[in-house]
Design a protein around this motif. Structure first.
Motif, short mmCIF file in Angstrom:
data_model
loop_
_atom_site.label_atom_id
_atom_site.label_comp_id
_atom_site.label_asym_id
_atom_site.label_seq_id
_atom_site.Cartn_x
_atom_site.Cartn_y
_atom_site.Cartn_z
N ILE A 672 -45.62 -7.11 -18.37
CA ILE A 672 -46.93 -7.75 -18.25
C ILE A 672 -46.81 -9.10 -17.55
O ILE A 672 -47.64 -9.46 -16.71
CB ILE A 672 -47.57 -7.90 -19.64
CG1 ILE A 672 -47.91 -6.52 -20.21
CG2 ILE A 672 -48.82 -8.76 -19.57
CD1 ILE A 672 -48.35 -6.55 -21.66
N SER A 673 -45.77 -9.86 -17.88
CA SER A 673 -45.63 -11.20 -17.33
C SER A 673 -45.40 -11.18 -15.81
O SER A 673 -45.77 -12.12 -15.11
CB SER A 673 -44.47 -11.94 -18.00
OG SER A 673 -43.23 -11.30 -17.70
N VAL A 674 -44.80 -10.10 -15.30
CA VAL A 674 -44.47 -10.04 -13.88
C VAL A 674 -45.47 -9.19 -13.09
O VAL A 674 -45.85 -9.53 -11.97
CB VAL A 674 -43.04 -9.49 -13.68
CG1 VAL A 674 -42.72 -9.33 -12.20
CG2 VAL A 674 -42.02 -10.41 -14.35
N VAL A 675 -45.88 -8.06 -13.67
CA VAL A 675 -46.70 -7.10 -12.93
C VAL A 675 -48.14 -7.04 -13.44
O VAL A 675 -49.03 -6.56 -12.74
CB VAL A 675 -46.06 -5.68 -12.99
CG1 VAL A 675 -46.76 -4.73 -12.03
CG2 VAL A 675 -44.58 -5.74 -12.70
N GLY A 676 -48.36 -7.53 -14.64
CA GLY A 676 -49.67 -7.35 -15.27
C GLY A 676 -50.82 -7.87 -14.45
O GLY A 676 -51.91 -7.28 -14.46
N ASP A 677 -50.62 -8.98 -13.74
CA ASP A 677 -51.72 -9.56 -12.95
C ASP A 677 -51.53 -9.32 -11.46
O ASP A 677 -52.17 -9.99 -10.63
CB ASP A 677 -51.84 -11.06 -13.23
CG ASP A 677 -50.58 -11.82 -12.85
OD1 ASP A 677 -49.56 -11.16 -12.54
OD2 ASP A 677 -50.60 -13.07 -12.86
N ALA A 678 -50.66 -8.40 -11.07
CA ALA A 678 -50.44 -8.12 -9.66
C ALA A 678 -51.74 -7.63 -9.01
O ALA A 678 -52.40 -6.72 -9.53
CB ALA A 678 -49.34 -7.09 -9.49
N ARG A 679 -52.08 -8.23 -7.86
CA ARG A 679 -53.35 -7.90 -7.22
C ARG A 679 -53.25 -6.65 -6.35
O ARG A 679 -54.26 -6.05 -6.00
CB ARG A 679 -53.80 -9.08 -6.36
CG ARG A 679 -54.06 -10.35 -7.17
CD ARG A 679 -54.15 -11.56 -6.26
NE ARG A 679 -55.25 -11.47 -5.32
CZ ARG A 679 -56.51 -11.87 -5.59
NH1 ARG A 679 -56.79 -12.35 -6.79
NH2 ARG A 679 -57.45 -11.76 -4.69
N GLU A 680 -52.02 -6.26 -5.99
CA GLU A 680 -51.84 -5.09 -5.14
C GLU A 680 -52.30 -3.82 -5.86
O GLU A 680 -52.14 -3.68 -7.07
CB GLU A 680 -50.37 -4.93 -4.73
CG GLU A 680 -49.87 -6.01 -3.81
CD GLU A 680 -49.36 -7.25 -4.54
OE1 GLU A 680 -48.84 -8.16 -3.88
OE2 GLU A 680 -49.50 -7.31 -5.78
N HIS A 681 -52.83 -2.91 -5.09
CA HIS A 681 -53.37 -1.67 -5.67
C HIS A 681 -52.30 -0.70 -6.11
O HIS A 681 -52.54 0.14 -6.97
CB HIS A 681 -54.28 -0.97 -4.65
CG HIS A 681 -55.53 -1.72 -4.36
ND1 HIS A 681 -56.54 -1.21 -3.57
CD2 HIS A 681 -55.96 -2.96 -4.74
CE1 HIS A 681 -57.53 -2.10 -3.49
NE2 HIS A 681 -57.19 -3.15 -4.17
N LEU A 682 -51.11 -0.78 -5.50
CA LEU A 682 -50.04 0.17 -5.81
C LEU A 682 -48.77 -0.57 -6.17
O LEU A 682 -48.25 -1.36 -5.37
CB LEU A 682 -49.79 1.11 -4.62
CG LEU A 682 -48.67 2.14 -4.79
CD1 LEU A 682 -48.99 3.11 -5.92
CD2 LEU A 682 -48.45 2.91 -3.48
N ALA A 683 -48.25 -0.29 -7.37
CA ALA A 683 -46.96 -0.82 -7.79
C ALA A 683 -45.93 0.30 -7.69
O ALA A 683 -46.13 1.39 -8.23
CB ALA A 683 -47.03 -1.34 -9.23
N VAL A 684 -44.83 0.02 -6.96
CA VAL A 684 -43.77 1.01 -6.77
C VAL A 684 -42.56 0.56 -7.58
O VAL A 684 -42.04 -0.54 -7.37
CB VAL A 684 -43.40 1.14 -5.28
CG1 VAL A 684 -42.31 2.18 -5.10
CG2 VAL A 684 -44.63 1.48 -4.45
N LEU A 685 -42.12 1.42 -8.49
CA LEU A 685 -41.02 1.08 -9.39
C LEU A 685 -39.70 1.54 -8.81
O LEU A 685 -39.56 2.68 -8.38
CB LEU A 685 -41.23 1.74 -10.76
CG LEU A 685 -42.58 1.51 -11.45
CD1 LEU A 685 -42.61 2.19 -12.82
CD2 LEU A 685 -42.89 0.01 -11.59
N GLY A 686 -38.71 0.67 -8.85
CA GLY A 686 -37.39 0.99 -8.34
C GLY A 686 -36.51 1.68 -9.36
O GLY A 686 -35.31 1.87 -9.10
N ALA A 687 -37.04 2.03 -10.51
CA ALA A 687 -36.27 2.75 -11.53
C ALA A 687 -37.21 3.67 -12.28
O ALA A 687 -38.44 3.46 -12.30
CB ALA A 687 -35.60 1.77 -12.50
N GLY A 688 -36.66 4.70 -12.88
CA GLY A 688 -37.46 5.63 -13.68
C GLY A 688 -37.02 5.62 -15.12
O GLY A 688 -37.76 5.16 -16.01
N VAL A 689 -35.79 6.04 -15.38
CA VAL A 689 -35.25 6.00 -16.75
C VAL A 689 -35.19 4.56 -17.25
O VAL A 689 -35.49 4.29 -18.42
CB VAL A 689 -33.84 6.64 -16.78
CG1 VAL A 689 -33.17 6.42 -18.13
CG2 VAL A 689 -33.94 8.13 -16.48
#
Length: 772
Positions: A672-689
């Motif tokens: 939440i502290s890093v991505v929670g307020d991200a304005r971009e419409h798409l967040a791409v995660l560099g990890a799954g597990v």
């Protein structure tokens, strides 16, 4: 009785001609003849009246079963037409045990009124009139005397009729079918058989050409596919087959109505999608021009089809039928209908009976499929439609039916199209795909079509397009949060290029590999739902690779359905292969399928989602620690996620507006502290597990875990003969990851980041063995 009376009076004429007639006798004779003529008038109406005056069920050419058997066996609802004002509201409480009942209302001369829906439907008469005024009014027949309504009389005989049939519960599939046929392909001469009141109302509101007949009414309260209850999607399905039998009989009655009008009919189930206009094929190939009936098959092997001159050894699939209005066709369809009405077998469906009748003569003999004299089975190529050497298979079946087996490369079943993807390997563009060989009931069909961009009903909001209102009240598309973008129009996904299952699990076929890769996948989507929840986004599910096919029959030891051309692993297989989609819906989960970003809907309705400016890339782990990366061997870089270590920060920066970093296996508050307020419409995660560890608040963890226990509940059996052939053995999947409320030691999880099989620690077990 009326015919007998007429015969008696004519017999008297012959007798009196043999002797002198008195005036009194002549007068009596005249009176008798007049009375006989009056009595015979109803017969004239039955045999010579206009088509719309006759019930669709009464148009059949007589078959081995009598017309009376239909009238006395088939329970048909007294169906509403949805027209008029002062009519009764229909009820939908009929249970499946009411299929075979008294049907006196079908006896000739007895007509039931056509009740309406009443005034409490969600769409009022005024709204319907306003909607209709904006569209071209369809030519319509609404015959109160015969209980027939719709637009069938406007159909032309100079080109094929495209037909389907539908009842409540399948409306969205009918709308998708209709959109592809009329809007994408521009085909007209279309008709939909509305088999209940709600369907008829929908067709009227949407100005969809329809045929309605009070003698063609579906009366069950379950969807006639898998027995899913209409009004309770969480209820268990029924195994009773009467719903299938009734819908099949109604379908046959509808087809007879069209055939008697002289139409060539291409009828397909509503869960088909027409990809190309088939009319050039239908009018030039002997398999359709010379056949009484041509039908799709459940064939899985193009090689077998070519070798044998058609898939005559497989089940014919009535989901796609081509019917020419010959006497043989009419008689066969009438026999098919009557057999559906009179069968005493609870589980014999319309397709089962169709196949039995084509293989069995009236006397019980099985003649096989005989070659048509003068017909050569050779390769075909029709006006740009390359069937890739699919033979135009034509044979004479039982009951004198000249039968065409439609080529599987053009008329695709679900396993051929969605799993083998055989058309891609053959270089063929199919004419139609039918969502067969699938799981998860209607949700599975819808998901498969969405995965391949063939579902046309999703609105702007589904694709993340949001409307704002300007000063004049006009809707205007927005592309930034400052202009009114809702947080729920934002999405999150794992990087499809770097986040992949361990290579050793998906490089070779095998049930153990499949259960392992499925466990990896199910853990990743569990984590995706967690990240989506804490960042208020919608997850886009990752691509699924299957080292084993899924089937209700045996697939072991080769993990392949017998007879299929393409062996596993399957590089892109449907989501219903490892999840239960109705359970995901029941849990209240919202997601988008793999392939969402490549869909025409995103390109047309939310193109900003595809741009660099609307993407934020989320790295996991400390700077320089490699995240989840590990070298499995010198030639193959694999990770806990199967993520190649060659993906550099510069690559990510070139495809995203910015790159942010969070710890590997983060808690919710760190995300939440890093991505929670991200304005971009798409967040791409560099990890799954490693994209999620757990929740700081125990209540949040328990709530999420309860949802996942429902949403990820799924089970599938992968079975085959035991070694030596003594009995049968199965491997069973799929297990659910441990709860985040208990399995939340983030530091311990980080120690497994270099282990490709570290995901197994998140499970109490993965798969189980069962002998049966």
């Amino acid at each position: 009785a009326r015919l007998a009376a007429s015969a008696w009076f004519f017999d008297r004429v012959v007798c009196m001609a043999r002797r002198r007639l008195s005036k009194r006798r002549i007068a009596a004779l005249v009176v008798g003849l007049l009375a006989a003529a009056v009595a015979a008038l109803p017969l004239y109406t039955v045999f010579f009246g206009t088509p719309q005056k006759i019930s669709s069920l009464d148009l059949a050419t007589p078959s081995t079963a009598t017309r009376g058997s239909v009238a006395t066996e088939l329970r048909v609802a007294r169906g509403p037409s949805e027209v008029g004002i002062e009519r009764r509201k229909p009820t939908f409480e009929t249970k499946d045990t009411e299929f075979i009942e008294n049907t006196d209302h079908l006896v000739a001369g007895h007509q039931e009124p056509r009740p309406s829906d009443g005034s409490d439907e969600s769409t009022t008469q005024t709204q319907t009139e306003e909607a209709s005024s904006k569209k071209k009014t369809l030519p319509e027949v609404d015959d109160e005397a015969s209980n027939v309504a719709g637009t069938a009389n406007a159909l032309s005989n100079d080109r094929p009729v495209f037909a389907t049939f539908v009842s409540d519960g399948f409306h969205e599939f009918m709308l998708n079918w209709y959109a592809h046929v009329t809007e994408v392909l521009g085909i007209d001469n279309v008709i939909v058989a509305a088999l209940d009141a709600k369907t008829e109302l929908l067709c009227r509101e949407r100005q969809i050409p329809f045929h309605s007949d009070a003698a063609l009414r579906y009366t069950f309260d379950v969807v006639a596919t898998g027995g899913q209850p209409l009004h309770d999607k969480t209820a268990k399905v029924t195994t009773r087959g009467k719903a299938f039998q009734q819908i099949g009989a109604l379908k046959a009655g509808f087809l007879l109505y069209l055939l008697e009008k002289g139409h060539e009919v291409l009828v397909s189930d509503v869960d088909t999608v027409w990809l190309q206009d088939p009319r050039p094929y239908l009018h030039t190939e002997r398999v359709t021009t010379e056949a009484d009936i041509a039908v799709s098959t459940d064939c899985l092997s193009h090689k077998d089809e070519v070798k044998n001159g058609g898939c005559w050894h497989m089940q014919f699939n009535t989901g796609v039928l081509w019917l020419r209005p010959s006497l043989t066709t009419k008689k066969f369809v009438a026999t098919w209908r009557d057999a559906l009405v009179t069968t005493e077998h609870d589980f014999e469906h319309d397709q089962d009976i169709f196949n039995r009748l084509l293989r069995t003569e009236e006397n019980g003999t099985r003649p096989g499929f005989k070659h048509v004299e003068g017909f050569k089975e050779k390769s075909t190529q029709t006006q740009g439609v390359n069937a890739s050497e699919a033979p135009p298979a034509l044979r004479v079946a039982a009951r004198g039916v000249v039968l065409g087996a439609l080529p599987m490369s053009l008329f695709c079943g679900g396993q051929v199209f969605f799993v083998q993807r055989l058309h891609e390997k053959l270089g063929v563009k199919p004419l139609v795909v039918h969502t067969t060989y699938q799981f998860s009931q209607l949700a599975g069909k819808r998901q498969r079509l969405r995965e391949h961009g063939l579902w046309l009903l999703d609105d702007d909001a589904y694709y993340g397009a949001v409307k704002k209102t300007d000063g004049d009240g006009e809707g205007v598309s927005t592309e930034t949060e400052a202009e009114g973008v809702s947080p729920r129009s934002k999405f999150v996904m794992v990087d499809p290029f770097t986040v992949r299952p361990p290579a050793h699990l998906v490089s070779t076929a095998g049930v153990s590999n499949h259960l392992g890769s499925a466990a990896w996948y199910r853990l990743v989507i569990r984590n995706l739902f967690a990240v989506a929840q804490v960042t208020n986004r919608i997850p886009i599910l990752p691509k699924l690779i299957c080292p084993c096919d899924r089937y209700w029959g045996d697939v072991l030891p080769g993990c392949q359905i017998g007879g299929a051309d393409v062996p596993p692993p399957y590089d892109f297989c449907p989501q219903d292969h490892v999840t239960n989609l109705p359970n995901m819906e029941r849990a209240g989960l919202v997601w988008r399928p793999y392939g969402f970003l490549e869909s025409e809907g995103v390109k047309q309705k939310n193109p900003g989602l595809l741009g660099k400016a609307q993407r934020v890339y989320v790295e996991f782990g400390e700077e320089g620690d490699g995240g989840e990366n590990t070298d499995e061997d010198a030639t193959n870089t694999d990770t806990n996620d199967g993520a190649p270590s060659s993906s550099s920060a510069s690559d990510k920066e070139s495809s995203a507006n910015r790159v942010v970093r969070v710890p590997l296996f983060p808690a919710d508050v760190e995300l939440i502290s890093v991505v929670g307020d991200a304005r971009e419409h798409l967040a791409v995660l560099g990890a799954g597990v490693g994209s999620f560890c757990g929740f700081v608040d125990q209540g949040d963890a328990e709530s999420f875990d309860a949802q996942m226990q429902i949403g990820l509940e799924a089970e599938s059996h992968f079975c085959g003969p035991k070694p030596g052939g003594a009995g049968r053995a199965c491997d069973v999947g799929f297990d659910t990851p441990k709860n985040t409320g208990r399995d939340n030691d983030c530091a311990a999880m980080r120690l497994t980041r270099n282990d490709p099989d570290g995901f197994r620690e998140r499970y109490a077990r993965i798969g189980r063995h069962q002998d049966s």
